[in-house]
Design a protein around this motif. Structure first.
Motif, PDB file in Angstrom:
ATOM      1  N   LEU A  80       0.730  -0.754   0.427  1.00 12.78           N
ATOM      2  CA  LEU A  80      -0.091   0.301  -0.335  1.00 12.78           C
ATOM      3  C   LEU A  80       0.867   1.277  -0.095  1.00 12.78           C
ATOM      4  N   LEU A  81       2.149   1.342   1.159  1.00 17.05           N
ATOM      5  CA  LEU A  81       2.960   3.143   0.376  1.00 17.05           C
ATOM      6  C   LEU A  81       3.594   3.357  -0.759  1.00 17.05           C
ATOM      7  N   MET A  87       2.284   5.999  -7.243  1.00 13.64           N
ATOM      8  CA  MET A  87       0.847   6.311  -7.880  1.00 13.64           C
ATOM      9  C   MET A  87       1.473   8.004  -8.605  1.00 13.64           C
ATOM     10  N   MET A  88       2.000   8.468  -7.973  1.00  5.65           N
ATOM     11  CA  MET A  88       1.850   9.720  -6.908  1.00  5.65           C
ATOM     12  C   MET A  88       3.680  10.041  -8.108  1.00  5.65           C
ATOM     13  N   ARG A  89       4.157   9.422  -8.364  1.00  2.00           N
ATOM     14  CA  ARG A  89       5.669   9.808  -8.699  1.00  2.00           C
ATOM     15  C   ARG A  89       5.547   9.705 -10.485  1.00  2.00           C
ATOM     16  N   TRP A 103       7.517  -3.866  -5.186  1.00  2.00           N
ATOM     17  CA  TRP A 103       4.972  -3.333  -5.301  1.00  2.00           C
ATOM     18  C   TRP A 103       5.205  -4.938  -5.765  1.00  2.00           C
ATOM     19  N   VAL A 104       5.822  -5.192  -6.501  1.00  5.32           N
ATOM     20  CA  VAL A 104       5.172  -6.781  -7.023  1.00  5.32           C
ATOM     21  C   VAL A 104       6.113  -7.275  -5.850  1.00  5.32           C
ATOM     22  N   LEU A 166      -5.832  -3.722  -2.998  1.00  6.32           N
ATOM     23  CA  LEU A 166      -4.974  -3.495  -2.067  1.00  6.32           C
ATOM     24  C   LEU A 166      -6.309  -2.795  -1.493  1.00  6.32           C
ATOM     25  N   LEU A 167      -6.810  -2.294  -2.010  1.00  5.96           N
ATOM     26  CA  LEU A 167      -8.017  -0.701  -1.223  1.00  5.96           C
ATOM     27  C   LEU A 167      -9.674  -1.621  -1.367  1.00  5.96           C
TER      28      LEU A 167
END
Length: 186
Positions: A80-81, A87-89, A103-104, A166-167
């Motif tokens: 999640l982190l 997503m933001m970068r 992440w994978v 995740l969400l």
């Protein structure tokens, strides 16, 4: 910077769009609080009547869980982190690729470890395990897509796993009676 390397926030909202959206939400909240200060009177009592008692996490409850749950929760929080950061970068950079592989791995561990957690359905798989199967199949497909230069396919698959795996699954984990509910709200 080309469109491929832009973050989702910049690609969708423009350079100042994300900042403006956050400021707009903060301003709206401020207006509601100033205009109707009594609106939330009694909200605490309303939530307590329904069994919602937010508190600091009960780490003893977490420590008492089986190893599969501890591994699953650690991998899910890690994914999640890292997922939020990805997503933001900017995309396509060396950092994106390194975090992406991390992440994978975290998502793979999350999905596989969930197969060993079956308390919810009396020792059987539950509908939430469908998300695990989707992730186990989807991760290699998304990696294969980016290795073949299919950026749109990769982006769609990874975003879908982030949101669904995740969400959405994380929201299900906060259903009353489940561990995260008891850990933070019960």
């Amino acid at each position: 910077m080309d469109a491929k390397a832009k973050s989702i926030g910049r690609l969708v909202l423009g350079d100042d769009g994300l900042r403006n959206a956050i400021l707009g939400v903060a301003l709206a909240i401020l207006v509601v609080v100033v205009a109707a200060p009594n609106m939330f009177t009694g909200m605490g009592a309303f939530l307590i009547e329904r069994g919602v008692r937010p508190h600091a996490p009960d780490l003893a409850l977490l420590a008492a869980q089986p190893l599969a749950i501890k591994i699953h929760l650690t991998a899910a929080v890690t994914a999640l982190l890292i997922g939020v950061a990805l997503m933001m970068r900017a995309k396509g950079t060396g950092l994106h690729k390194t975090l992406g592989w991390t992440w994978v791995i975290a998502m793979g561990v999350t999905a596989v470890s969930s197969l060993f957690i079956r308390q919810l359905n009396h020792g059987h798989f539950s509908f939430i395990h469908l998300l695990s199967g989707w992730t186990i199949v989807g991760l290699p497909g998304a990696v294969y897509a980016i290795k073949r230069g299919k950026v749109a396919t990769h982006r769609k698959a990874m975003t879908g796993m982030f949101v669904g795996g995740l969400l959405l699954a994380g929201l299900f984990a906060f259903i009353p009676g489940r561990l995260l509910w008891a850990l933070f709200l019960g």
